[in-house]
Scaffold this active site. Structure first.
Site, PDB file in Angstrom:
ATOM      1  N   ASP A  62      -6.594  84.003 -28.818  1.00 53.70           N
ATOM      2  CA  ASP A  62      -6.346  83.905 -30.258  1.00 53.70           C
ATOM      3  C   ASP A  62      -4.860  83.605 -30.433  1.00 53.70           C
ATOM      4  O   ASP A  62      -4.006  84.445 -30.118  1.00 53.70           O
ATOM      5  CB  ASP A  62      -6.727  85.220 -30.949  1.00 53.70           C
ATOM      6  CG  ASP A  62      -6.537  85.136 -32.463  1.00 53.70           C
ATOM      7  OD1 ASP A  62      -5.938  84.151 -32.949  1.00 53.70           O
ATOM      8  OD2 ASP A  62      -6.994  86.067 -33.156  1.00 53.70           O
ATOM      9  N   ASN A  89      -3.210  71.328 -29.583  1.00 53.47           N
ATOM     10  CA  ASN A  89      -4.118  70.713 -30.558  1.00 53.47           C
ATOM     11  C   ASN A  89      -4.628  71.697 -31.602  1.00 53.47           C
ATOM     12  O   ASN A  89      -4.833  71.316 -32.752  1.00 53.47           O
ATOM     13  CB  ASN A  89      -5.299  70.079 -29.803  1.00 53.47           C
ATOM     14  CG  ASN A  89      -6.478  69.829 -30.708  1.00 53.47           C
ATOM     15  OD1 ASN A  89      -6.495  68.862 -31.479  1.00 53.47           O
ATOM     16  ND2 ASN A  89      -7.476  70.715 -30.662  1.00 53.47           N
ATOM     17  N   TYR A 154       0.197  73.389 -45.198  1.00 53.70           N
ATOM     18  CA  TYR A 154      -0.257  72.603 -44.036  1.00 53.70           C
ATOM     19  C   TYR A 154       0.798  71.561 -43.670  1.00 53.70           C
ATOM     20  O   TYR A 154       1.161  71.399 -42.502  1.00 53.70           O
ATOM     21  CB  TYR A 154      -1.595  71.945 -44.382  1.00 53.70           C
ATOM     22  CG  TYR A 154      -2.212  71.154 -43.247  1.00 53.70           C
ATOM     23  CD1 TYR A 154      -2.606  71.780 -42.062  1.00 53.70           C
ATOM     24  CD2 TYR A 154      -2.417  69.777 -43.359  1.00 53.70           C
ATOM     25  CE1 TYR A 154      -3.181  71.049 -41.024  1.00 53.70           C
ATOM     26  CE2 TYR A 154      -2.996  69.051 -42.322  1.00 53.70           C
ATOM     27  CZ  TYR A 154      -3.370  69.685 -41.159  1.00 53.70           C
ATOM     28  OH  TYR A 154      -3.934  68.965 -40.130  1.00 53.70           O
ATOM     29  N   LYS A 158       3.070  71.085 -40.259  1.00 50.67           N
ATOM     30  CA  LYS A 158       3.027  69.862 -39.457  1.00 50.67           C
ATOM     31  C   LYS A 158       4.408  69.185 -39.399  1.00 50.67           C
ATOM     32  O   LYS A 158       4.748  68.567 -38.387  1.00 50.67           O
ATOM     33  CB  LYS A 158       1.949  68.907 -39.990  1.00 50.67           C
ATOM     34  CG  LYS A 158       0.528  69.438 -39.774  1.00 50.67           C
ATOM     35  CD  LYS A 158       0.208  69.650 -38.291  1.00 50.67           C
ATOM     36  CE  LYS A 158      -1.212  70.067 -38.025  1.00 50.67           C
ATOM     37  NZ  LYS A 158      -1.482  70.319 -36.584  1.00 50.67           N
TER      38      LYS A 158
HETATM   39  N1  LIG Z   1      -9.368  66.664 -38.846  1.00 49.57           N
HETATM   40  C1  LIG Z   1      -8.347  66.026 -39.393  1.00 49.57           C
HETATM   41  O1  LIG Z   1      -8.495  65.308 -40.387  1.00 49.57           O
HETATM   42  C2  LIG Z   1      -6.968  66.147 -38.793  1.00 49.57           C
HETATM   43  C3  LIG Z   1      -5.992  65.226 -39.197  1.00 49.57           C
HETATM   44  C4  LIG Z   1      -4.719  65.326 -38.660  1.00 49.57           C
HETATM   45  C5  LIG Z   1      -4.417  66.313 -37.748  1.00 49.57           C
HETATM   46  N2  LIG Z   1      -5.400  67.202 -37.379  1.00 49.57           N
HETATM   47  C6  LIG Z   1      -5.023  68.253 -36.440  1.00 49.57           C
HETATM   48  O2  LIG Z   1      -5.838  68.156 -35.291  1.00 49.57           O
HETATM   49  C7  LIG Z   1      -5.955  69.442 -34.689  1.00 49.57           C
HETATM   50  C8  LIG Z   1      -7.423  69.750 -34.421  1.00 49.57           C
HETATM   51  O3  LIG Z   1      -8.107  69.810 -35.648  1.00 49.57           O
HETATM   52  P1  LIG Z   1      -9.679  69.529 -35.822  1.00 49.57           P
HETATM   53  O4  LIG Z   1      -9.792  68.578 -36.940  1.00 49.57           O
HETATM   54  O5  LIG Z   1     -10.294  69.232 -34.513  1.00 49.57           O
HETATM   55  O6  LIG Z   1     -10.130  70.962 -36.361  1.00 49.57           O
HETATM   56  P2  LIG Z   1     -11.392  71.897 -36.046  1.00 49.57           P
HETATM   57  O7  LIG Z   1     -12.594  71.067 -35.740  1.00 49.57           O
HETATM   58  O8  LIG Z   1     -11.450  72.873 -37.148  1.00 49.57           O
HETATM   59  O9  LIG Z   1     -10.956  72.613 -34.696  1.00 49.57           O
HETATM   60  C9  LIG Z   1      -9.873  73.490 -34.675  1.00 49.57           C
HETATM   61  C10 LIG Z   1      -9.727  74.088 -33.295  1.00 49.57           C
HETATM   62  O10 LIG Z   1      -8.637  75.027 -33.329  1.00 49.57           O
HETATM   63  C11 LIG Z   1      -9.084  76.273 -32.807  1.00 49.57           C
HETATM   64  N3  LIG Z   1      -8.413  77.400 -33.462  1.00 49.57           N
HETATM   65  C12 LIG Z   1      -8.331  77.662 -34.792  1.00 49.57           C
HETATM   66  N4  LIG Z   1      -7.703  78.838 -35.004  1.00 49.57           N
HETATM   67  C13 LIG Z   1      -7.376  79.327 -33.770  1.00 49.57           C
HETATM   68  C14 LIG Z   1      -6.746  80.507 -33.321  1.00 49.57           C
HETATM   69  N5  LIG Z   1      -6.308  81.468 -34.163  1.00 49.57           N
HETATM   70  N6  LIG Z   1      -6.594  80.690 -31.989  1.00 49.57           N
HETATM   71  C15 LIG Z   1      -7.042  79.756 -31.105  1.00 49.57           C
HETATM   72  N7  LIG Z   1      -7.652  78.626 -31.474  1.00 49.57           N
HETATM   73  C16 LIG Z   1      -7.824  78.407 -32.788  1.00 49.57           C
HETATM   74  C17 LIG Z   1     -10.591  76.292 -33.104  1.00 49.57           C
HETATM   75  O11 LIG Z   1     -11.278  77.122 -32.182  1.00 49.57           O
HETATM   76  P3  LIG Z   1     -11.878  78.575 -32.492  1.00 49.57           P
HETATM   77  O12 LIG Z   1     -12.298  78.589 -33.926  1.00 49.57           O
HETATM   78  O13 LIG Z   1     -12.992  78.674 -31.510  1.00 49.57           O
HETATM   79  O14 LIG Z   1     -10.765  79.506 -32.190  1.00 49.57           O
HETATM   80  C18 LIG Z   1     -10.972  74.840 -32.869  1.00 49.57           C
HETATM   81  O15 LIG Z   1     -11.232  74.598 -31.510  1.00 49.57           O
HETATM   82  C19 LIG Z   1      -5.286  70.418 -35.662  1.00 49.57           C
HETATM   83  O16 LIG Z   1      -3.982  70.702 -35.238  1.00 49.57           O
HETATM   84  C20 LIG Z   1      -5.247  69.640 -36.956  1.00 49.57           C
HETATM   85  O17 LIG Z   1      -4.214  70.073 -37.811  1.00 49.57           O
HETATM   86  C21 LIG Z   1      -6.656  67.127 -37.867  1.00 49.57           C
END
Ligand SMILES: NC(=O)c1ccc[n+]([C@@H]2O[C@H](COP(=O)([O-])OP(=O)(O)OC[C@H]3O[C@@H](n4cnc5c(N)ncnc54)[C@H](OP(=O)(O)O)[C@@H]3O)[C@@H](O)[C@H]2O)c1
Length: 239
Positions: A62, A89, A154, A158
């Site tokens: 976590d 990530n 957010y 970032k």
């Molecule tokens: N989706 C978009 O549009 C987008 C755009 C730009 C940038 N991003 C960035 O890309 C990255 C991945 O995002 P995603 O879109 O793949 O999101 P996602 O599908 O919600 O996945 C988020 C991941 O982060 C983990 N996580 C969340 N809280 C955590 C904690 N307290 N400890 C450990 N792990 C944690 C989650 O795992 P668990 O819940 O199992 O812990 C999950 O594996 C992020 O940094 C996000 O800001 C996303």
């Protein structure tokens, strides 16, 4: 970079972009160290990788808990002896007007999206600097350099990753360590619904697009270095 026998830690490997990155890198021969909170999902990703002929292990962590992060790196050092690549990530998102956005939610976003990657970089570099090599890739966002309404916390987290990446890259280049960031636009994952519920899913990027961007960065020869990749939805405005 030849990924065979490289040890790669991906945070947030249980879902979304992290899951796609993990599977893509495992497909190129890397040993994946998968991390997130949800063990069931991590175990599922590990199984998928192994079934496809790849190698992976998972360590639950976590990122809100410093002691969990320190334990994660202690285990990596003990079990694998090194870390070649860190992909910061994992992240969370929440939108809302600055006027009534709860400060405790601001703190949580900063803790997971900025403070935790900072500690992960610190811990990874303790292994990479003595080894004289390594690659850190931070997943920022288009809002890591732009400002969109209703995304103050957010976006601040970032922008923080952007600054962290630039400063670390400048500090450790002389140690043979590469540091880059990827700034994606909307990607079709659970997270995007928290910041851009207005976006039509059919025009979103796919997690695989970001995984391919990671592969591209890692494929560059020693002589070439890309500091950042800004990858947006093709229907959004250029630059
Ligand atoms: N989706 C978009 O549009 C987008 C755009 C730009 C940038 N991003 C960035 O890309 C990255 C991945 O995002 P995603 O879109 O793949 O999101 P996602 O599908 O919600 O996945 C988020 C991941 O982060 C983990 N996580 C969340 N809280 C955590 C904690 N307290 N400890 C450990 N792990 C944690 C989650 O795992 P668990 O819940 O199992 O812990 C999950 O594996 C992020 O940094 C996000 O800001 C996303």
């Amino acid at each position: 970079m030849d990924l065979n026998n490289k040890y790669v830690l991906v945070t947030g490997a249980s879902r979304g972009i992290g899951r796609a990155i993990s599977k893509a890198l495992a497909g190129k021969g890397a040993f994946l160290i998968l991390s997130a909170r949800t063990e069931d999902l991590l175990s599922e990703v590990k199984k998928e990788i192994i079934t496809s002929g790849g190698r992976a292990e998972y360590i639950a962590c976590d990122l809100a808990r410093d002691e969990d992060i320190l334990e994660l790196f202690k285990k990596i050092k003990k079990d694998f002896g090194k870390l070649d690549i860190l992909i910061n990530n994992a992240g969370i998102a929440k939108g809302g007007s600055i006027v009534d956005f709860p400060v405790k939610d601001f703190d949580r976003l900063i803790n997971i999206n900025l403070r935790a990657p900072y500690i992960c970089c610190q811990q990874a570099l303790k292994m990479m600097i003595p080894a004289g090599s390594g690659y850190i890739i931070n997943i920022s966002s288009v809002v890591g350099i732009k400002g969109y309404p209703y995304q103050t916390a957010y976006s601040a987290s970032k922008h923080g990753i952007t600054g962290l990446t630039k400063a670390i890259a400048a500090e450790v280049q002389e140690n043979g360590i590469r540091v880059s960031m990827i700034l994606p636009g909307g990607v079709d994952t659970a997270l995007v619904g928290n910041t851009r519920p207005d976006l039509d899913k059919s025009i979103l990027l796919k997690p695989e697009d970001i995984a391919n961007t990671v592969l591209y960065l890692l494929s560059l020869p020693e002589r070439a270095m890309v500091d950042q990749v800004y990858i947006r939805r093709s229907v959004s405005k250029p630059f």
